[in-house]
Design an enzyme around this catalytic site. Structure first.
Site, mmCIF file in Angstrom:
data_model
loop_
_atom_site.group_PDB
_atom_site.id
_atom_site.type_symbol
_atom_site.label_atom_id
_atom_site.label_comp_id
_atom_site.label_asym_id
_atom_site.label_seq_id
_atom_site.Cartn_x
_atom_site.Cartn_y
_atom_site.Cartn_z
ATOM 1 N N GLU A 38 0.817 -1.205 0.000
ATOM 2 C CA GLU A 38 0.000 0.000 0.000
ATOM 3 C C GLU A 38 0.864 1.274 0.000
ATOM 4 O O GLU A 38 1.744 1.437 0.847
ATOM 5 C CB GLU A 38 -0.937 -0.003 1.229
ATOM 6 C CG GLU A 38 -1.824 1.235 1.359
ATOM 7 C CD GLU A 38 -2.729 1.482 0.160
ATOM 8 O OE1 GLU A 38 -3.343 0.527 -0.332
ATOM 9 O OE2 GLU A 38 -2.819 2.652 -0.284
ATOM 10 N N THR A 82 -5.970 1.420 -5.442
ATOM 11 C CA THR A 82 -5.537 0.036 -5.202
ATOM 12 C C THR A 82 -6.161 -0.913 -6.216
ATOM 13 O O THR A 82 -5.486 -1.820 -6.729
ATOM 14 C CB THR A 82 -5.980 -0.451 -3.803
ATOM 15 O OG1 THR A 82 -5.606 0.508 -2.828
ATOM 16 C CG2 THR A 82 -5.385 -1.804 -3.466
ATOM 17 N N HIS A 197 -1.403 3.384 4.595
ATOM 18 C CA HIS A 197 -2.394 4.166 3.838
ATOM 19 C C HIS A 197 -2.475 5.566 4.411
ATOM 20 O O HIS A 197 -2.358 5.752 5.616
ATOM 21 C CB HIS A 197 -3.771 3.484 3.921
ATOM 22 C CG HIS A 197 -4.748 3.986 2.892
ATOM 23 N ND1 HIS A 197 -5.397 5.193 3.009
ATOM 24 C CD2 HIS A 197 -5.171 3.442 1.729
ATOM 25 C CE1 HIS A 197 -6.174 5.377 1.953
ATOM 26 N NE2 HIS A 197 -6.056 4.317 1.162
ATOM 27 N N ASP A 256 1.387 0.002 -4.829
ATOM 28 C CA ASP A 256 0.175 0.102 -5.661
ATOM 29 C C ASP A 256 -0.005 1.466 -6.324
ATOM 30 O O ASP A 256 -0.530 1.546 -7.429
ATOM 31 C CB ASP A 256 -1.091 -0.343 -4.894
ATOM 32 C CG ASP A 256 -1.453 0.546 -3.724
ATOM 33 O OD1 ASP A 256 -0.622 1.368 -3.277
ATOM 34 O OD2 ASP A 256 -2.603 0.414 -3.238
ATOM 35 N N HIS A 257 0.434 2.534 -5.660
ATOM 36 C CA HIS A 257 0.297 3.900 -6.209
ATOM 37 C C HIS A 257 1.039 4.830 -5.272
ATOM 38 O O HIS A 257 1.518 4.389 -4.231
ATOM 39 C CB HIS A 257 -1.180 4.313 -6.343
ATOM 40 C CG HIS A 257 -1.992 4.055 -5.108
ATOM 41 N ND1 HIS A 257 -1.857 4.802 -3.949
ATOM 42 C CD2 HIS A 257 -2.896 3.091 -4.814
ATOM 43 C CE1 HIS A 257 -2.672 4.325 -3.032
ATOM 44 N NE2 HIS A 257 -3.308 3.267 -3.507
HETATM 45 C C1 GP9 Z 1 -9.189 -0.586 0.781
HETATM 46 C C2 GP9 Z 1 -7.801 -0.503 0.227
HETATM 47 C C3 GP9 Z 1 -7.259 0.910 0.188
HETATM 48 O O1 GP9 Z 1 -9.756 -1.859 0.742
HETATM 49 O O2 GP9 Z 1 -7.708 -1.157 -0.976
HETATM 50 O O3 GP9 Z 1 -7.836 1.641 -0.813
HETATM 51 P P1 GP9 Z 1 -7.155 2.798 -1.673
HETATM 52 O O4 GP9 Z 1 -7.691 4.078 -1.121
HETATM 53 O O5 GP9 Z 1 -5.663 2.751 -1.526
HETATM 54 O O6 GP9 Z 1 -7.599 2.510 -3.037
HETATM 55 MN MN MN Z 2 -3.965 1.717 -2.212
#
Ligand code: GP9
Ligand code: MN
Length: 421
Positions: A38, A82, A197, A256-257
């Site tokens: 994440e 994500t 996150h 992921d980003h």
């Molecule tokens: C929530 C997780 C986080 O289930 O995938 O979400 P994001 O905001 O990073 O897309």
């Molecule tokens: Mn994410």
């Protein structure tokens, strides 16, 4: 209709990148574990905060035997965050320019990695410590063909185990192990982490790593939560060893980003030791780490530019799966024919030579503003790639073409209701 699919096939066939024979099949028959890291950006790899490594475990894999580390790998996500990254990893197709493909196109026919690998005897599972309806995963996973979806219902979601969206990474991996070990092998499994996150603030007692001191609490806290994520990965690797799965498992880890948006550029300039974050530097900050760990494979640091859509053909070729008949928009990162113009979802692109941001064309290496014409050719290629992917996704074109030996997923065969509920 069929003329649309023919156009797409012609484009993809013309751009096919032949696998690299040095790597082809090097992970044949192994389990595959993806880990979505994440919000992890590449600048954190080998970064030292007051002399201390933030991500010592991940750093230890860079340049190591068994590990390919891609230092010029960029995320290509849009508003689906994500879930866009998941979509690209599993399908080698882009998310949408507006909105989330998981939400808007969950019924599409796909040639996903779980579907392709099913024909080779693999089972597939997704692990995520949030509830299954988030990002509409419980619907999209049926179309991708996930056999199992272990969501929040399978975890101890106690106050102490959870932070904003769900499970903290350390208990998440710990509680996932019996579920993972219960799977039939070979498996294709993905783990979606959560702790790192936005806004990154940690609960007291979860880390003893120091926060940064850059005058911005989001940036400062990022160092602590990235360190926590790193520790959770280290523990997961030791669980794999304890369980005996380690040698038979390929682990693919990707950021992921971005985690830190342009709103934090003042603090990020201090982090990076520069006067200001320019637009070019901001595009370079969209790098996310990509690791492919295969026990027994010769590792190295790969400098080729790459993006999310390139991972699936790379992984399938490592597994010894021929991808020629499948409609994938990315190109194998290890192929001599790999394409190094990496489109962002908004049509901008980065490449080792030039970078396009809006109407501006830059020299990637020295930041000089160039004549716009010097970006035109690659801009056309980037646009063609995005348009081809968008045609497939928006018109659900994979309905019209079933590769030889491939059995399309029937999404009605899948449901993610926990036993006993
Ligand atoms: C929530 C997780 C986080 O289930 O995938 O979400 P994001 O905001 O990073 O897309
Ligand atoms: Mn994410």
């Amino acid at each position: 209709d069929s003329s649309d699919i023919t156009e797409v096939q012609n484009y993809i066939n013309a751009n096919f990148a032949e696998p690299n024979s040095v790597y082809y099949g090097k992970a044949e028959g192994k389990n595959v574990v993806y880990i979505s890291l994440e919000s992890l950006q590449s600048f954190i790899i080998n970064y030292k905060l007051n002399g201390e490594e933030v991500t010592p475990f991940l750093n230890s894999l860079v340049g190591k035997q068994d590990t390919l580390y891609f230092e010029n790998f960029f995320h290509q996500t849009g508003q689906g965050k994500t879930s866009d990254a998941e979509f690209m990893m599993d399908n080698s197709l882009y998310g949408m320019s507006q909105g989330s493909v998981f939400v808007n196109k969950a019924q599409n026919t796909l040639q996903s990695a779980p579907a392709i690998l099913k024909t080779k005897g693999y089972v597939s599972a997704a692990f995520h410590g949030n509830y299954k309806t988030f990002w509409n995963r419980n619907e999209m996973y049926k179309s991708i063909g996930y056999d199992y979806f272990f969501d929040a219902e399978y975890y101890d979601m106690s106050e102490e185990n959870t932070k904003n969206y769900g499970m903290k990474d350390i208990p998440f991996f710990k509680e996932s192990m019996p579920l993972l070990e219960s799977l039939q092998q070979p498996f294709y499994a993905k783990f979606i982490t959560l702790s790192n996150h936005h806004p990154f603030e940690m609960d007291e007692g979860d880390t003893d790593f120091p926060a940064g001191d850059f005058g911005d609490s989001v940036v400062n806290d990022y160092f602590q939560s990235a360190h926590y994520l790193d520790e959770s990965i280290k523990e997961f690797f030791s669980y794999l060893k304890e369980s005996g799965l380690y040698d038979d498992t390929m682990v693919v880890m990707y950021g992921d980003h971005y985690g830190i948006s342009e709103n934090h550029n003042t603090a990020m300039a201090k982090v990076m030791g520069v006067d200001e974050i320019t637009p070019l530097m901001n595009s370079q900050l969209q790098r996310v780490p990509l690791f492919i760990h295969v026990p027994g494979m010769e590792g190295k640091v790969v400098s080729e530019y790459g993006g999310d859509v390139d991972v699936m053909p790379t992984v399938l070729h490592l597994l010894g799966v021929d991808t020629k008949d499948y409609l994938q928009i990315g190109s194998d990162l290890l192929s001599k024919d790999h394409r190094e113009t990496i489109p962002f979802r908004n049509g901008d692109y980065v490449s080792p030579t030039v970078t396009k941001i809006g109407d501006n064309c830059y020299d990637t290496n020295n930041g000089d503003l160039l004549d716009a014409a010097q970006c035109t050719k690659q801009a056309e290629n980037a646009a063609a790639e995005l348009q081809t992917s968008d045609a497939i996704v928006s018109k659900d074109l994979l309905r019209f073409y079933t590769p030889k030996g491939f059995t399309p997923i029937n999404r009605d065969d899948y449901s993610y209701v926990k036993n006993g509920d």
